[in-house]
Each structure stands twice: as structure tokens, then as C-alpha cells.
Motif scaffolding. Structure first.
Motif, PDB file in Angstrom:
ATOM      1  N   GLY A 136       0.827  -1.200   0.000  1.00  0.00           N
ATOM      2  CA  GLY A 136       0.000   0.000   0.000  1.00  0.00           C
ATOM      3  C   GLY A 136       0.859   1.247   0.000  1.00  0.00           C
ATOM      4  O   GLY A 136       2.093   1.169  -0.043  1.00  0.00           O
ATOM      5  N   ALA A 137       0.215   2.398   0.065  1.00  0.00           N
ATOM      6  CA  ALA A 137       0.944   3.663   0.045  1.00  0.00           C
ATOM      7  C   ALA A 137       1.771   3.829   1.317  1.00  0.00           C
ATOM      8  O   ALA A 137       1.334   3.451   2.410  1.00  0.00           O
ATOM      9  CB  ALA A 137      -0.035   4.820  -0.091  1.00  0.00           C
ATOM     10  N   ALA A 138       2.955   4.422   1.177  1.00  0.00           N
ATOM     11  CA  ALA A 138       3.852   4.617   2.317  1.00  0.00           C
ATOM     12  C   ALA A 138       3.200   5.470   3.397  1.00  0.00           C
ATOM     13  O   ALA A 138       3.341   5.193   4.595  1.00  0.00           O
ATOM     14  CB  ALA A 138       5.158   5.260   1.845  1.00  0.00           C
ATOM     15  N   GLU A 139       2.467   6.506   2.987  1.00  0.00           N
ATOM     16  CA  GLU A 139       1.836   7.382   3.980  1.00  0.00           C
ATOM     17  C   GLU A 139       0.719   6.663   4.735  1.00  0.00           C
ATOM     18  O   GLU A 139       0.473   6.938   5.915  1.00  0.00           O
ATOM     19  CB  GLU A 139       1.294   8.653   3.321  1.00  0.00           C
ATOM     20  CG  GLU A 139       0.281   8.444   2.211  1.00  0.00           C
ATOM     21  CD  GLU A 139       0.911   8.355   0.823  1.00  0.00           C
ATOM     22  OE1 GLU A 139       0.208   8.692  -0.154  1.00  0.00           O
ATOM     23  OE2 GLU A 139       2.101   7.962   0.719  1.00  0.00           O
ATOM     24  N   THR A 140       0.048   5.728   4.070  1.00  0.00           N
ATOM     25  CA  THR A 140      -0.988   4.942   4.746  1.00  0.00           C
ATOM     26  C   THR A 140      -0.353   4.010   5.768  1.00  0.00           C
ATOM     27  O   THR A 140      -0.858   3.847   6.889  1.00  0.00           O
ATOM     28  CB  THR A 140      -1.806   4.130   3.733  1.00  0.00           C
ATOM     29  OG1 THR A 140      -2.314   5.000   2.720  1.00  0.00           O
ATOM     30  CG2 THR A 140      -2.970   3.428   4.410  1.00  0.00           C
ATOM     31  N   LEU A 141       0.770   3.416   5.399  1.00  0.00           N
ATOM     32  CA  LEU A 141       1.486   2.552   6.327  1.00  0.00           C
ATOM     33  C   LEU A 141       1.872   3.318   7.586  1.00  0.00           C
ATOM     34  O   LEU A 141       1.760   2.795   8.707  1.00  0.00           O
ATOM     35  CB  LEU A 141       2.723   1.960   5.656  1.00  0.00           C
ATOM     36  CG  LEU A 141       3.662   1.142   6.553  1.00  0.00           C
ATOM     37  CD1 LEU A 141       2.927  -0.034   7.201  1.00  0.00           C
ATOM     38  CD2 LEU A 141       4.860   0.642   5.754  1.00  0.00           C
ATOM     39  N   GLU A 142       2.346   4.539   7.430  1.00  0.00           N
ATOM     40  CA  GLU A 142       2.768   5.321   8.596  1.00  0.00           C
ATOM     41  C   GLU A 142       1.589   5.615   9.529  1.00  0.00           C
ATOM     42  O   GLU A 142       1.766   5.692  10.746  1.00  0.00           O
ATOM     43  CB  GLU A 142       3.445   6.615   8.155  1.00  0.00           C
ATOM     44  CG  GLU A 142       4.783   6.390   7.471  1.00  0.00           C
ATOM     45  CD  GLU A 142       5.688   5.426   8.240  1.00  0.00           C
ATOM     46  OE1 GLU A 142       5.913   5.658   9.447  1.00  0.00           O
ATOM     47  OE2 GLU A 142       6.158   4.438   7.623  1.00  0.00           O
ATOM     48  N   LYS A 143       0.397   5.762   8.966  1.00  0.00           N
ATOM     49  CA  LYS A 143      -0.796   5.991   9.792  1.00  0.00           C
ATOM     50  C   LYS A 143      -1.071   4.812  10.726  1.00  0.00           C
ATOM     51  O   LYS A 143      -1.518   5.006  11.863  1.00  0.00           O
ATOM     52  CB  LYS A 143      -2.028   6.218   8.903  1.00  0.00           C
ATOM     53  CG  LYS A 143      -2.087   7.562   8.215  1.00  0.00           C
ATOM     54  CD  LYS A 143      -3.392   7.663   7.419  1.00  0.00           C
ATOM     55  CE  LYS A 143      -3.487   8.978   6.672  1.00  0.00           C
ATOM     56  NZ  LYS A 143      -4.745   9.065   5.867  1.00  0.00           N
ATOM     57  N   VAL A 144      -0.824   3.607  10.224  1.00  0.00           N
ATOM     58  CA  VAL A 144      -1.177   2.410  11.002  1.00  0.00           C
ATOM     59  C   VAL A 144       0.040   1.736  11.636  1.00  0.00           C
ATOM     60  O   VAL A 144      -0.114   0.732  12.336  1.00  0.00           O
ATOM     61  CB  VAL A 144      -1.943   1.397  10.126  1.00  0.00           C
ATOM     62  CG1 VAL A 144      -3.229   2.009   9.609  1.00  0.00           C
ATOM     63  CG2 VAL A 144      -1.093   0.894   8.968  1.00  0.00           C
TER      64      VAL A 144
END
Length: 292
Positions: A136-144
Motif C-alpha cells: 500500500g501507500a507509504a503514507e498509509t502505512l505510517e498511519k497504522v
């Protein structure tokens, strides 16, 4: 943060416990009422369905047996009004194509989808030391990431949506082939007079070592305990995903084909719900020997 957990099976239940221990406000659902009741007694909020979970949380995890069940659960979520959901984190083992399809539908409903299958087995799920393969997107990973760190020791960002599922497929292809080979090797060793403890000690310190040798022998084979663990049916499903993907590239997969037939035999013998070490019993019966 409010987090959802949908699916409280062999992996989902200990993962839910880890999220509770990390202090998350956890909303849960499973069709198995006993599991739902048990985790609720430990502090989770029980919900009537996946839609209700997704209306209460910003991040929802799911750990489900196959893509068909994931899709039916997501359809319930898509139909839910008033979603507060930002990210859906799919811990299930599914095909890359399924992950991409789910991500597209999720985007249309206003939330991100990540395929984050896990590896390490039930023990690692209970300890919060899973290996997580994130697509998935790197920024989405950082959210979770903080929530993922509550359940996993190693988190790899493999690439875009679908890549996590692809990596898990490759891993479980190797696992299935290793189990099939180990089952035959251990029976062969027993047939020529080697005891299990000797084989275990030497192989785990030699070039034949693997996850199967290091974990499955002490946890299952030595105890002659074949319940729990990673079910034959699930391993068969994962091998099938790899075989179907290989077909798309006209790629011959000789080892995978043989392993798949061993798992098919185990299912025909009624071992589908047992741990993958149940493959051992097939060759034991054939050769009239028990690995001990």
C-alpha cells in the motif's frame, strides 16, 4: 485510538489480545460467539457485524480465511452509512489480484486499503512478534504503523497494494513445500532407525534446518499434537493461490504441484482442520512406522 478487529480465529484472537495489551480501544466481531464473548471479557467491545465495527473505528483489521469471506465482509462495510473508517488493514492471505480489487472498491467508499499478511504462526501472534508484509501507500502505512508494531516485530513495506499478498504467497509456497519434504524425510529417518530427538537436534543445527524443523517438531510432532496451528486447509488454499498465479505466467511449478497433492491427500484423509504437520501421518501410515 479506536481500532477494529474482524475475525477471531487462530491468528485473529491473539492479535486482538495484543491490540488490547497495547491500550487500544478495540471493537470486535466474529461469527464464533464464544470467541467474541471471551475477548469481550478481556475489555473489547463486541459488535453485531463488520459494518458496526467500521462505523466505530478509524482503523479496522481483519484476519479471515479466504478472499471470498473478506469480500463478503467488505461488502457489508461498503453498505454501511456513516463510516468513520480511514484505513482497512487486511491481515488475511489472499491473492494480489483480490487485494487490488478490494483497494479500488475501498477508495470509492472513502477509505484506504492495505494488504498486510503476517507470518510467524500462532506463537508469534500471541507474543506480538509477527512478521508483517505491507502492501500500500507509504503514507498509509505510517498511519497504522503504531498499531502494526503492537502485533509485529518486523514490518516490511513491500510495495503497492497487492505486493504484500504476493510476498506472503511466495513465503507460504516455500512453507508448504518444506512441510511436504520434512514429512517424508522424518518418516524415512524413522524407517532406518533414527529417533526423532536425534533428527531434530542434528538437522536444526545443519543445512536442512527450516521453520518446520525448528518450530513444528517441538510444538507438534514430538507431542503427537496435530490440533491448532496452521491448518492443512489454509496451507492448501495458499498453495493453490501460488499455482493459479504461476499459470498466469505459463510457469511450471514442479515442487508446488507435488506439495499440493500431498495436502490434497491430507484433506481427503480428513486432516483438513489439523495443523500442517498432519502430513506426517500420511507417509507414516504408508510405511507402517511412527515418527518418535
Amino acid at each position: 485510538m479506536k481500532i477494529g478487529m474482524i475475525g477471531l480465529g487462530a491468528m485473529g484472537f491473539p492479535i486482538a489480545r495484543c491490540l488490547l495489551k497495547a491500550g487500544y480501544d478495540l471493537y470486535v466481531f466474529d461469527v464464533m460467539k464464544d470467541k467474541l464473548d471471551e475477548i469481550s471479557r478481556e475489555g473489547a467491545h463486541p459488535c453485531a457485524g463488520a459494518g458496526e465495527v467500521s462505523a466505530c473505528v478509524s482503523v479496522a483489521f481483519c484476519s479471515l480465511p479466504n478472499a471470498s469471506i473478506v469480500e463478503s465482509v467488505l461488502e457489508e462495510v461498503f453498505a454501511q452509512s456513516g463510516l468513520s473508517l480511514d484505513v482497512w488493514v487486511d491481515l488475511s492471505s489472499i491473492s494480489p489480484e483480490s487485494a487490488k480489487k478490494f483497494a479500488k472498491k475501498a477508495a470509492g467508499c472513502g477509505f484506504a486499503y492495505m494488504d498486510c499478511p503476517v507470518s510467524g504462526g500462532v506463537r508469534a501472534a500471541a507474543d506480538g512478534t509477527l512478521t508483517i508484509m505491507a502492501g500500500g501507500a507509504a503514507e498509509t502505512l505510517e498511519k497504522v504503523r503504531p498499531a502494526l508494531e503492537a502485533i509485529g516485530k518486523k514490518i516490511y513495506h513491500v510495495g503497492d497494494v497487492g505486493s504484500g499478498s504476493g510476498m506472503k504467497m511466495v513465503n507460504n509456497f516455500m512453507l508448504g513445500c518444506n512441510m511436504a519434504a520434512a514429512a517424508e524425510a522424518l518418516v524415512l529417518g524413522s524407517k532406518i532407525g533414527l529417533d526423532l530427538e536425534t533428527m531434530y537436534e542434528i538437522v536444526r543445527n545443519s543445512s536442512g534446518r527450516s521453520f518446520i524443523i525448528e518450530n513444528k517438531i517441538p510444538d507438534f510432532i514430538q507431542k503427537r499434537k496435530f490440533s491448532g496451528g496452521f491448518a492443512v486447509d489454509l496451507a492448501y488454499k495458499d498453495l493453490g493461490l501460488a499455482m493459479e498465479t504461476a499459470k498466469q505466467f505459463s510457469m511450471p511449478v514442479h515442487m508446488g504441484s507435488t506439495a499440493l497433492q500431498m495436502f490434497e491427500t491430507a484433506r481427503a484423509k480428513g486432516f483438513g482442520k489439523e495443523d500442517i504437520t498432519a502430513l506426517l501421518k500420511i507417509t507414516e501410515e504408508l510405511m507402517d512406522v511412527e515418527v518418535r
